[in-house]
Motif scaffolding. Structure first.
Motif, PDB file in Angstrom:
ATOM      1  N   ASP A  17     -10.506   0.106  -3.053  1.00 21.63           N
ATOM      2  CA  ASP A  17      -9.486  -0.457  -2.159  1.00 21.63           C
ATOM      3  C   ASP A  17      -8.203  -0.731  -2.932  1.00 21.63           C
ATOM      4  O   ASP A  17      -7.098  -0.543  -2.420  1.00 21.63           O
ATOM      5  CB  ASP A  17      -9.998  -1.762  -1.524  1.00 21.63           C
ATOM      6  CG  ASP A  17     -11.051  -1.496  -0.439  1.00 21.63           C
ATOM      7  OD1 ASP A  17     -11.164  -0.333  -0.008  1.00 21.63           O
ATOM      8  OD2 ASP A  17     -11.749  -2.439  -0.038  1.00 21.63           O
ATOM      9  N   LYS A  73      -6.466   2.623  -4.035  1.00 17.45           N
ATOM     10  CA  LYS A  73      -5.850   3.269  -2.878  1.00 17.45           C
ATOM     11  C   LYS A  73      -4.395   2.820  -2.709  1.00 17.45           C
ATOM     12  O   LYS A  73      -3.546   3.576  -2.262  1.00 17.45           O
ATOM     13  CB  LYS A  73      -6.672   2.891  -1.643  1.00 17.45           C
ATOM     14  CG  LYS A  73      -6.309   3.633  -0.389  1.00 17.45           C
ATOM     15  CD  LYS A  73      -7.226   3.218   0.739  1.00 17.45           C
ATOM     16  CE  LYS A  73      -6.818   1.866   1.311  1.00 17.45           C
ATOM     17  NZ  LYS A  73      -7.479   1.563   2.588  1.00 17.45           N
ATOM     18  N   ASP A  79       0.861  -1.183   0.000  1.00 19.46           N
ATOM     19  CA  ASP A  79       0.000   0.000   0.000  1.00 19.46           C
ATOM     20  C   ASP A  79       0.896   1.231   0.000  1.00 19.46           C
ATOM     21  O   ASP A  79       1.770   1.365   0.859  1.00 19.46           O
ATOM     22  CB  ASP A  79      -0.868  -0.043   1.278  1.00 19.46           C
ATOM     23  CG  ASP A  79      -1.843   1.130   1.357  1.00 19.46           C
ATOM     24  OD1 ASP A  79      -1.640   2.144   0.657  1.00 19.46           O
ATOM     25  OD2 ASP A  79      -2.802   1.024   2.141  1.00 19.46           O
ATOM     26  N   ARG A 129     -16.328  -0.931  -4.282  1.00 19.35           N
ATOM     27  CA  ARG A 129     -15.561  -0.917  -3.036  1.00 19.35           C
ATOM     28  C   ARG A 129     -14.197  -1.584  -3.249  1.00 19.35           C
ATOM     29  O   ARG A 129     -13.163  -1.030  -2.892  1.00 19.35           O
ATOM     30  CB  ARG A 129     -16.335  -1.634  -1.930  1.00 19.35           C
ATOM     31  CG  ARG A 129     -15.537  -1.770  -0.639  1.00 19.35           C
ATOM     32  CD  ARG A 129     -16.230  -2.682   0.360  1.00 19.35           C
ATOM     33  NE  ARG A 129     -17.455  -2.107   0.893  1.00 19.35           N
ATOM     34  CZ  ARG A 129     -17.491  -1.198   1.876  1.00 19.35           C
ATOM     35  NH1 ARG A 129     -16.367  -0.748   2.415  1.00 19.35           N
ATOM     36  NH2 ARG A 129     -18.628  -0.726   2.309  1.00 19.35           N
ATOM     37  N   GLU A 130     -14.236  -2.765  -3.876  1.00 19.39           N
ATOM     38  CA  GLU A 130     -12.974  -3.475  -4.136  1.00 19.39           C
ATOM     39  C   GLU A 130     -12.036  -2.640  -5.001  1.00 19.39           C
ATOM     40  O   GLU A 130     -10.830  -2.582  -4.755  1.00 19.39           O
ATOM     41  CB  GLU A 130     -13.253  -4.774  -4.900  1.00 19.39           C
ATOM     42  CG  GLU A 130     -13.508  -5.968  -4.016  1.00 19.39           C
ATOM     43  CD  GLU A 130     -13.914  -7.169  -4.863  1.00 19.39           C
ATOM     44  OE1 GLU A 130     -13.241  -7.448  -5.873  1.00 19.39           O
ATOM     45  OE2 GLU A 130     -14.935  -7.800  -4.516  1.00 19.39           O
TER      46      GLU A 130
END
Lengths: 616, 410
Positions: free
Chosen positions: A329, A332, A278, A325-326
């Protein structure tokens, strides 16, 4: 012309005296990528056969729009006289939304090529980035590109550049990234003029992160500039903002494909991979040190990315919500500035309120969601952060018009920006008219060369995010360019205007606007919707309201007829397929009460891109 | 340019049908459609499967009746192999193209082949379409003698300017003549009209309706002009040479047609079809069969068939069709076997468009919840609905697609 260096210098063992770190400051379309490509081929790091046009711009969106979102660094060997040098070209994003990223890229360099289109002259964002470069004490090499164009006016713009940064018009290099003219001379000049990096090779390691890119195979790739000391392969490193410790799995340089090295020495530029997944764990501007011998003082200039513009993203097909949503995610992971939280809209169903650095960032994210994840989305009108104080002295932070309180309001504060607009002097009148209409306050005006002007206004950011740039472009035949930076807050008489379809409020169209403009907004939106929403089986009134007070109204007449097609000799299949197609079309409709609103109508009404609906 | 065929599974070369087609066959009538894919000229608005002499690529009009008769023989074998109890044909319909471009003996031979294969029920409806300028009194007499009972003339409009826009070549003055000849020959008469042609005014349309009614036909079809992709008319509209027909005007024209025809004693029985009231039933039973889900075999290039939940369609070009027939193969190109859900959807889609209507019990629970709203919106007749049938109102007929979508809402 200098020959290609015969033998490149070994990374991790390069004397800083032979390192040159530079970037290219340029406006979109001024040919930065083409010039960079030309440098790659002239220095021999990419052979001509495998040369992919605009090598550095990796993402499809970037390639199509001709802009660079993510910067990278490429190490190129160059021979000057008897000496071999390592030139690190650090690519910078060119857009105002990414000012912070630009500032970090600049902080990784000792010099910058100021690249300007010889047919267009310097633009506002370039000017803004030039200021940033000068603030960072970078050595500037002014260059005019595209001198091969028939419309090029190199003499005129050389004067303009010289007057901006000092020096003689003759010092401005004239090149063509496309034909390669002047590019070797430019590399020579980079080597001669830009100072070598200065750092303490024996001090505790300090590396500044200037970019952080998510790669689905390798995890996060972090691009760093070594300020002091040295990083070695398989060493444990520490992020100074979070104190998190990671193992270096790989360290190396890009040329332009990644090449693993033993380490990175002082002054060098390269990448490292730690296995984090991330980009938030490897933030641009943060300082990396070693876990074994940590530095005590982080490098200056680090800030958390702060969203300025908010918008709701909703899937056209409600069942795509989990996919959205996935997708967010996943995005991000590669986009440290993207923030979002779930949100529900009466009209649009379930979606996410997302925060962006600016409008371009918003556009890039929605385009990636469409392209990489196949999501059909509705994007609500961009909004900014309002601080609303009620009569009972409560302060509410509003990033979505639907959160605007209904009761008595004492004051509303909105974010302000300082904007700079560059345009030919003939357009001063229309620009001032536009800015004044957008509640701007004139700060000043300067001539840049003979016929170009920089106009500075203080304006509400909310006025800029709503259609300002398009208006500016269309009123100046595309000649004006815009840059802005945050400039505090100011209170203003702001109200929420709601739009109602058949009496049902369409929350997606609610907007916070200045009281003096509420009527105009109401007329604009009701008029747009009348054009965009297809006729229904009943008449549909469209209203704009402040609270309970109706300020504008329109109506859509009832539809009277649909297709009365003949049954073609018993071709029932065709008839059924038509029905299936119609039903498929309905799925892309959003229901507002009983009114079917096509997604295109939402998008067009929100973007202002109104073409007359098909009256059929 | 003829429109494209639907996309589905390829049809087997032997044309054989699955056993499932037997199910419920005794409740379905059997009809035959014969497609005649020839026209002297192509009209600017037309996308039907038809060809002028120049477009035939070696196929010969004179060979056509023989090929169609060969397909009838194949049809008979296929239906026998599927062990369908033999059913005489209730209706036979010759459509086109222009069936009357063929010598009347060809039409007689083709009808004879149908009769030989399956027989005709007593009182069978046997129709051919005809262009007013391609028949004379003798031709019409011969049709009646061959066993035809009905002729449908492509009148389209009584206004020369409108006919010119449609590129119809007949003289409107010929309509009374051909109708009189058909009557003398003992044929029932239907007139086909088109409304909403670019440049056609509401008064033009009223004149056409009046002219049609003055002929005292048994049946009138009135179709809104649809601008089909790929037609010359579509290109003219795209280039701005003519204006596309407006929806509101077409709606006015439909309402006018329903009023004028109603006053003259014609009642609607399908969204675009009106039959003369009276003791005898003048509705086109062949046309109704499509909407009622009966079985029919479509003979000829591009013709569509339906037998017991299997739909198929033939290769489009007459030359390709001829080659299949010559090789002893089925001319079917694509087919689809309808599953239960598709059959249910089709039933709603088709039955809603006819006056007999759709029994409300054929709807899903979800579909039934739409009915009250359709009544409130005056799209569905309240009285009929209370008696268990979906019957469109005048407004509902104009918005039939929307009604169907709401009845099928999931």
């Amino acid at each position: 012309m200098s020959p290609r260096a015969l033998k490149a210098l070994e990374p991790a063992a390069t004397d800083p005296a032979f390192i040159r770190n530079f970037c290219i400051i340029a406006h979109i379309d001024h040919g930065k990528s083409t010039l960079a490509d030309r440098m790659l081929s002239i220095t021999g790091v990419v052979d001509d056969r495998s040369m992919r046009a605009q090598y550095l711009d990796r993402m499809d969106i970037e390639r199509e729009r001709g802009i660079t979102i993510k910067s990278q660094a490429v190490r190129m060997p160059w021979q000057l006289g008897a000496d071999t040098f390592a030139l690190n070209m650090i690519d910078t994003p060119g857009h105002v939304d990414f000012t912070y990223e630009v500032s970090r890229s600049l902080a990784a360099c000792e010099g910058a090529i100021l690249l300007v289109d010889a047919a267009q002259g310097i633009e506002a964002q370039t000017l803004a980035n030039l200021y940033l470069a000068l603030e960072n004490d970078l050595t500037i090499i002014p260059v005019l590109n595209k001198i091969d164009l028939p419309a090029a006016e190199p003499e005129k713009y050389a004067k303009e550049l010289a007057s901006l940064i000092g020096g003689h018009p003759d010092d401005v290099l004239k090149v063509s990234g496309k034909t390669g003219v002047g590019v070797s001379e430019l590399l020579d000049r980079v080597t001669q003029l830009i100072p070598p990096p200065v750092g303490d090779p024996t001090a505790a390691a300090r590396a500044m992160i200037f970019d952080s890119v998510y790669d689905s195979y390798r995890g996060v790739v972090t691009y760093v500039r070594m300020i002091d000391g040295k990083l070695n392969a398989r060493e444990k490193i520490q992020m100074m903002s979070t104190r998190a410790v990671h193992d270096i799995l790989e360290i190396g340089v890009s040329s332009p494909e990644p090449v693993a090295t033993k380490g990175l020495g002082v002054g060098e530029v390269g990448y490292l991979i730690t296995g984090v997944k991330d980009v938030r764990q490897s933030k641009v501007g943060d300082t990396i040190t070693t876990a074994a011998k940590p530095a005590t003082q982080a490098l200056a200039g680090y800030t958390e990315p702060k969203p300025m513009v908010f918008s709701g993203l909703y899937p056209i097909d409600g069942s795509d919500y989990p996919l959205l949503r996935e997708a967010l995610d996943k995005l991000k992971l590669s986009d440290a500035a993207l923030v979002y939280e779930p949100e529900t809209s009466v009209a649009l169903g379930f979606g996410f309120r997302c925060g962006f650095l600016g409008l371009l960032h918003l556009e890039i994210v929605t385009e990636r969601l469409d392209r990489e994840f196949g999501l059909d989305l509705i994007t609500t009108a961009p909004s900014v952060i309002y601080e609303v104080t009620t009569d009972d002295k409560k302060t509410i932070t509003v990033t979505n018009p639907s959160e605007f309180p209904g009761g008595k309001i004492a004051s509303v504060a909105e974010p302000m920006v300082k904007s700079a607009i560059l345009a030919p002097k003939d357009y001063v009148g229309v620009i001032m008219e536009l800015c004044q209409g957008r509640r701007g306050t004139l700060l000043g005006m300067d001539y840049l060369g003979e016929d170009r002007v920089e106009i500075r206004y203080r304006m509400p950011l909310g006025e800029i995010v709503f259609d300002f740039f398009d208006q500016l472009k269309s009123r100046t035949a595309g000649y004006a360019s815009l840059d802005y930076e945050p400039d505090g807050e100011a209170t203003a008489d702001l109200v929420k205007v709601d739009i109602l379809l058949q009496g049902e409020q369409v929350d997606a169209f609610s907007a916070i606007v200045h009281r003096d403009k509420a009527y105009a907004y109401g007329v604009l939106m009701t008029g747009r919707l009348r054009e965009l929403i297809p006729r229904q089986q009943f008449e549909v009134p469209i209203q704009a309201a402040i609270g309970a007070r109706i300020i504008a109204r329109e109506s859509i007449r009832a539809m009277r007829k649909d297709v009365l097609a003949k049954c073609y000799g018993g071709d029932i299949t065709r008839k059924r397929k038509l029905l299936e197609k119609q039903k498929e079309g309905k799925k892309r409709m959003k229901m507002v009460g009983r009114v079917e609103v096509p997604q295109e109508a939402f998008i067009a009404a929100l973007s202002g891109d109104v073409e007359k609906k098909d009256k059929k | 340019m003829p429109s494209a065929l639907p996309i589905a599974d390829p049809a087997p070369l032997d044309g054989l049908l699955p056993d499932s087609v037997r199910q419920g066959a005794e409740t379905r009538a059997f009809g035959v459609y014969l497609h005649v894919p020839f026209c002297r000229v192509r009209c600017g608005y037309c996308d039907f499967n038809t060809y002028t002499a120049d477009e035939l690529r070696g196929a010969k009009r004179s060979d056509y009746a023989g090929q169609a008769i060969a397909e009838i023989a194949l049809a008979r074998r296929v239906l026998e192999r599927a062990q369908l109890a033999p059913r005489p044909a209730s209706t036979v319909f010759f459509g086109g193209g222009t069936p009357t471009m063929l010598p009347v003996t060809d039409l007689a031979d083709m009808l004879g082949a149908v009769r030989d294969a399956w027989g005709l029920v007593p009182g069978a409806e046997v129709t051919t379409e005809a262009n007013p300028d391609s028949v004379d009194a003798g031709y019409l007499r011969s049709l009646r003698e061959a066993g035809f009972t009905r002729v449908s003339f492509g009148m389209q409009s009584a206004v020369p300017r409108v006919l010119a826009t449609l590129e119809r070549t007949h003289d409107p003055a010929r309509i009374p003549l051909v109708v009189a000849w058909a009557r003398e020959a003992g044929l029932e008469v239907s007139l086909d009209l088109i409304y909403g042609t670019p440049g056609e005014s509401i008064d033009d349309w009223r004149a056409s309706l009046d002219q049609a009614i003055a002929q005292e036909p048994d049946h009138v079809s009135a179709y809104a002009l649809i601008v089909e992709e790929g037609t010359k008319l579509a290109r003219q509209i795209a280039r701005g040479e003519v204006a596309a027909p407006g929806d509101d005007l077409q709606a006015d024209m439909y309402e006018l047609a329903d009023a004028v025809l109603g006053e003259a004693g014609f009642g609607w029985y399908e969204v675009s079809n009106w039959a003369r009231d009276g003791a005898a039933d003048h509705r086109s039973r062949h046309n109704l069969a499509y909407w009622q889900g009966h079985d029919w075999w479509g003979v000829g290039p591009g013709a569509h068939s339906h037998v017991g939940g299997v739909r198929w369609w033939n290769v489009k070009h007459p030359a390709a069709y001829a080659a299949r027939i010559l090789a002893g193969e089925s001319p079917a190109f694509g087919r689809e076997t309808l599953d239960d859900e598709t059959r249910r959807v089709e039933r709603v889609l088709l039955a809603t468009r006819i006056r007999e209507g759709l029994p409300i019990e054929a709807l899903t629970t979800q579909g039934r919840t739409s009915v009250a709203g359709l009544i409130a919106d005056e799209l569905v007749d309240a009285r009929a609905a209370l008696h268990g049938t979906i019957e469109l109102t005048l407004r509902g007929r104009l918005l039939a697609d929307a009604v169907v979508r709401r009845l099928l809402a999931e």
